[in-house]
Scaffold this active site. Structure first.
Site, PDB file in Angstrom:
ATOM      1  CG  ASP A 106      -1.828  -1.171   1.284  1.00 20.07           C
ATOM      2  OD1 ASP A 106      -2.155  -1.707   0.209  1.00 20.07           O
ATOM      3  OD2 ASP A 106      -2.212  -1.580   2.399  1.00 20.07           O
TER       4      ASP A 106
HETATM    5  N1  URA Z   1      -1.127  -6.013   3.904  1.00 20.19           N
HETATM    6  C1  URA Z   1      -1.643  -4.761   3.882  1.00 20.19           C
HETATM    7  O1  URA Z   1      -2.707  -4.510   4.460  1.00 20.19           O
HETATM    8  N2  URA Z   1      -0.968  -3.803   3.224  1.00 20.19           N
HETATM    9  C2  URA Z   1       0.207  -4.018   2.590  1.00 20.19           C
HETATM   10  O2  URA Z   1       0.778  -3.085   2.017  1.00 20.19           O
HETATM   11  C3  URA Z   1       0.742  -5.315   2.623  1.00 20.19           C
HETATM   12  C4  URA Z   1       0.061  -6.305   3.288  1.00 20.19           C
END
Ligand code: URA
Length: 242
Positions: A106
């Site tokens: 993310d």
């Molecule tokens: N899980 C998440 O919620 N976000 C990420 O970036 C990676 C794994």
């Protein structure tokens, strides 16, 4: 690799179109072992070849395997919308040669992001069949409780998932800190699992993939490095190696 003409080699490395690469050679910008190359037709063995382009060394690689210490506020998407893309952190040659993130983090997640231009590698590394563990450190909004850890280990039901998802490992690291190891890579998985278990993810960092830790690479946020054979071997657990 094999023998290729110098303009094709430059193109394969992401220096631009063939026309542009020919112009680079004709302008005297490309040397090999201190010798300026003047003909784009020169045929060269690419294995072990080191070029000098614009005065900078460039080791010719058929494919690149990269680890980036992703900072927050960068998007993994190829068409980022709200933040700069992670490719802006790498030399522009990598965009030209179609280097892509292996899976996604993310925009607000930090930590280890693999990138490559090797399609089969990207596919294998992202395949759920390989059961490659991804090690995350999560900071939670509310204190971590033994019940939270137990729930994450036994499995939580996420909206749109046919069955509960469980962490492979989950350990409390501090009052609001836990390490969570996942083998799957579902959309927002850590954040959604924490929310489904009644807490909230305030910050997320990926510390390792398989047996390769970000610490062992010594990368500061925003820095990247090539991964060599021994490091690539660490990405896949021994039992999943071909
Ligand atoms: N899980 C998440 O919620 N976000 C990420 O970036 C990676 C794994």
């Amino acid at each position: 690799m094999s023998k290729l003409s110098l303009d094709r080699i430059l193109q394969s490395q992401g220096f631009g179109t063939r026309k542009y690469c020919r112009a680079l050679i004709e302008d005297g910008e490309v040397s090999i072992a201190g010798e300026v190359q003047t003909s784009y037709k020169t045929s060269l063995e690419t294995d072990g070849l080191v070029l000098d382009v614009f005065g900078e060394q460039w080791v010719v690689r058929e494919h690149v395997y990269i680890a980036l210490h992703k900072p927050a506020n960068f998007e993994c998407s190829r068409k980022p919308s709200h933040h700069p893309g992670v490719l802006t952190l790498l030399p522009e040659q990598f965009t030209w040669r179609d280097v892509q993130p292996v899976g996604r983090l993310d925009h607000d997640t930090t930590g280890m992001l693999l990138m490559s231009d090797d399609g089969p590698f990207i596919h294998a590394q992202s395949s759920p069949k390989r059961h490659i563990p991804k090690i995350y450190q999560a900071t939670t909004a509310d204190p971590v409780t033994p019940e939270l850890v137990a729930q994450l280990l036994s499995g939580v039901q996420l909206h749109d998932e046919p069955a509960p998802l469980a962490a492979q490992r989950c350990v409390q690291l501090g009052e609001r800190q836990l390490e969570i190891v996942l083998e799957q890579g579902k959309y927002h998985q850590v954040k959604r699992m924490l929310a489904a278990a009644g807490n909230h993810c305030a910050a997320l960092h990926r510390a390792a993939i398989g047996g390769l830790t970000l610490d062992s690479l010594g990368l500061a946020e925003g820095e990247w490095c090539y991964l060599e054979k021994e490091q690539l071997a660490l990405l896949v657990p021994a039992e999943a190696q071909p």
